[in-house]
Design a protein around this motif. Structure first.
Motif, PDB file in Angstrom:
ATOM      1  N   GLU A   1     -10.912  -6.562 -24.737  1.00  0.00           N
ATOM      2  CA  GLU A   1      -9.899  -6.796 -25.772  1.00  0.00           C
ATOM      3  C   GLU A   1     -10.333  -6.165 -27.095  1.00  0.00           C
ATOM      4  N   LYS A   2      -9.384  -5.576 -27.808  1.00  0.00           N
ATOM      5  CA  LYS A   2      -9.660  -4.978 -29.103  1.00  0.00           C
ATOM      6  C   LYS A   2      -9.734  -6.065 -30.167  1.00  0.00           C
TER       7      LYS A   2
ATOM      8  N   THR B   1     -10.553 -10.033 -38.726  1.00  0.00           N
ATOM      9  CA  THR B   1      -9.531 -10.959 -38.241  1.00  0.00           C
ATOM     10  C   THR B   1     -10.170 -12.278 -37.838  1.00  0.00           C
ATOM     11  N   GLU B   2      -9.365 -13.323 -37.725  1.00  0.00           N
ATOM     12  CA  GLU B   2      -9.878 -14.644 -37.376  1.00  0.00           C
ATOM     13  C   GLU B   2      -9.165 -15.176 -36.133  1.00  0.00           C
TER      14      GLU B   2
ATOM     15  N   LYS C   1     -14.875 -15.249 -36.172  1.00  0.00           N
ATOM     16  CA  LYS C   1     -14.507 -14.137 -37.045  1.00  0.00           C
ATOM     17  C   LYS C   1     -15.427 -12.944 -36.806  1.00  0.00           C
ATOM     18  N   PRO C   2     -14.913 -11.853 -36.204  1.00  0.00           N
ATOM     19  CA  PRO C   2     -15.728 -10.631 -36.081  1.00  0.00           C
ATOM     20  C   PRO C   2     -16.039 -10.078 -37.465  1.00  0.00           C
ATOM     21  N   ALA C   3     -17.313  -9.728 -37.683  1.00  0.00           N
ATOM     22  CA  ALA C   3     -17.717  -9.208 -38.989  1.00  0.00           C
ATOM     23  C   ALA C   3     -18.791  -8.148 -38.776  1.00  0.00           C
ATOM     24  N   GLY C   4     -18.361  -6.912 -38.581  1.00  0.00           N
ATOM     25  CA  GLY C   4     -19.324  -5.844 -38.331  1.00  0.00           C
ATOM     26  C   GLY C   4     -20.025  -6.049 -37.002  1.00  0.00           C
TER      27      GLY C   4
END
Length: 576
Positions: free
Chosen positions: A479-480, A485-486, A549-552
């Motif tokens: 999945e992208k 995004t949260e 939350k993806p963060a880098g």
């Protein structure tokens, strides 16, 4: 009126299997950053990097790195560790990994062990000492700079799992590095290559919408990412990952081992070790020439330093080469008898490369097949990493990719470091990544025979049956995930007497028997124990909000008890 800007420093550390280095720029340096980057080691053959060799004193404190470590090694006074990074490639946990010092300079790499010896050190302590070394070097060059004004970027293979990446973060923290980010090596390579081409050819490398493959061929691994150029660089970034990171342990180190095994066969292992011990600088020159001869068909290397050994002269060296050649079809050709310059025959080189090249070929064929199924057209192939200097590897890539465009940027040895510096200065370069595993929350949910019947654990709560080991999916493999995004989930306690709740993040196995139920094949990724004070509120009002939350190269895992507003947050590295 002029604005007085505060000085900031951006440092990139490329900790490689074969070579390691670091460089930095400041916010006052001109763009692009790679033009003004300053090395923290002495520049060797145009590279910021020297071989991954760490010299420790008897108190296990670092006293030398790179070429200086080899030069000053004395087995009676200190300990030398070489090429130990691949100890992190294992899927096992890393708390009990120990590294053994080499017995002499001629050893290709240190051995990895699960048990400690009197001479061994923990793997993490070696990483920590190298990070500490680079920090001290930086502070010598930039006196008076505050830790808060230094941003550190540590490059890691994209194919490493989250545990390995966290291991590097922990080692950096032990070295007292603040503001540390992990940077994925293929992504840094892509950013640098695009910047290099735009600067030197005055035209962009990609058109918007172009898909491309980055292959980082280093000493330990072949690390591959497939990306798309989405939009002009700026706020929001310009690149997205369109397939999860992949590759394998097919780096040049495998070739080094085979090549040195041949040298040991010709002269005897003890003689080789003695030559390295007695003449470390000559040995280092020999190794560098051997590296080049491995990569280029007509490159030669010198065996003259063997004549410094007792009982050896030119005639004996030549005699042993001829004896070897008489009994092998993998010849070492004598180019100049007087200077003892030799080279590997083509048959020799092809044979020692064959196994590794076959594995790379097989993997890339499978990967290209997947791209065809997804209807993804790869426009360009970017090759970086020291192993990409090999003519045989380049020939293999041309065979696989046909007439498609292959790009090898200039200043190749520094590509990853320079790209990492660009990413530190422009943190929004990557806007999306692809999940390489399915993540979810282990939770208690109302029993559903169809979903939970195979492996679910039943629990009766307030007269109703629940599944006690349900799996609530956050996202699926492939999945992208857009950076920033949260993904939110809301839960409530199941029992009125609960005063805390355990929120555990799990990764599903590749082919789960039942995706709805957590079993022994699921991997625990992170856990939060959140206080939920008992109150007069009904269960439906005691809401627990979980945010992913993806963060880098990290993700934030956040739990909030809504009635009190209490928040607990974890930041973890992951495999993307």
């Amino acid at each position: 009126m002029a604005v007085n800007r505060e000085k900031k420093i951006y440092v990139a550390i490329d900790f490689g299997t074969t070579n390691t280095g670091a460089a930095y720029v400041t916010n006052f340096d001109p763009e692009p950053s790679y033009i003004s980057a300053k090395s923290l080691l002495s520049i060797h053959n145009g590279s910021f990097k020297q071989q991954t060799a760490v010299l420790l004193d008897r108190s296990n404190r670092i006293i030398g790195l790179g070429n200086d470590a080899i030069k000053n090694y004395d087995s009676t006074k200190n300990k030398l560790f070489k090429r130990f990074k691949m100890g992190l490639y294992s899927e096992n946990r890393f708390s009990s990994i120990f590294v053994q010092p080499v017995s002499c300079c001629a050893d290709v790499q240190s051995s990895i062990s699960r048990s400690a010896t009197e001479e061994s050190v923990e793997l993490k302590s070696l990483f920590r000492e190298v990070f500490r070394f680079f920090k001290e070097k930086l502070l010598e060059k930039e006196r008076g700079i505050n830790d808060e004004n230094i941003e550190w970027g540590i490059t890691v293979p994209a194919i490493w799992d989250g545990a390995a990446k966290n291991y590097m973060i922990e080692a950096a923290k032990e070295a007292r590095l603040k503001n540390v980010k992990l940077i994925l090596e293929p992504e840094a390579a892509a950013i640098y290559t695009a910047t290099y081409y735009f600067t030197n050819k005055n035209s962009p490398l990609f058109k918007i919408g172009d898909s491309f493959m980055v292959i980082d061929a280093g000493g330990g691994t072949i690390d591959i990412s497939i990306m798309r150029y989405e939009e002009e660089r700026g706020e929001g970034g310009g690149y997205s990952l369109i397939h999860h990171a992949n590759g394998g342990p097919w780096g040049a180190l495998n070739i080094d081992k085979i090549a040195l095994e041949k040298i040991n066969r010709i002269f005897g292992k003890l003689s080789v070790e003695e030559a390295a011990k007695e003449n470390p600088e000559d040995w280092q020159e020999f190794i560098e020439e051997l590296e080049q001869a491995k990569f280029e068909a007509d490159s030669t290397f010198n065996l003259n330093f063997f004549t410094k050994l007792e009982g050896y002269d030119k005639e004996r060296v030549l005699e042993q080469i001829n004896d070897y050649n008489d009994n092998s079809n993998q010849k070492i050709e004598i180019v100049n008898k007087r200077s003892l310059r030799v080279k590997f025959s083509n048959e020799f080189r092809k044979q020692i490369f064959k196994s590794i090249l076959d594995q790379i070929h097989s993997h890339l064929n499978q990967l290209l097949s997947i791209m065809r199924e997804k209807k993804i057209i790869i426009k360009k192939y970017i090759l970086v990493g020291g192993f990409c200097q090999s003519d045989l590897l380049q020939e293999k890539f041309r065979t696989i990719f046909g007439d498609r465009q292959i790009e090898i940027p200039g200043n190749l040895p520094n590509a990853i470091i320079n790209g990492a510096i660009e990413m530190l200065k422009n943190p929004n370069s990557i806007k999306a990544r692809i999940a390489d595993e399915t993540l979810g929350i282990k939770t208690t949910m109302i029993w559903n025979e169809q979903k939970h019947g195979n492996g679910g654990t039943k629990k009766l709560i307030n007269g109703e049956w629940y599944c006690n080991n349900g799996f609530d999916v956050l996202f699926n493999k492939g999945e992208k995930l857009n950076v920033g995004t949260e993904i939110k989930k809301n839960y409530t306690p199941t029992e009125e007497t609960q005063t805390s709740v355990r929120i555990t993040l799990f990764a599903a196995p590749e082919n789960p028997i039942n995706i709805n139920v957590v079993n022994g094949d699921y991997k625990r990724k992170a856990e939060i124990i959140l206080p939920i004070p008992n109150s007069n509120l009904p269960l439906s009002k005691r809401s627990i909000e979980v945010t992913f939350k993806p963060a880098g190269t990290n993700y934030q895992f956040i739990a909030k008890y809504v009635p009190t507003g209490e928040i607990i947050q974890l930041t973890q590295s992951w495999s993307l």
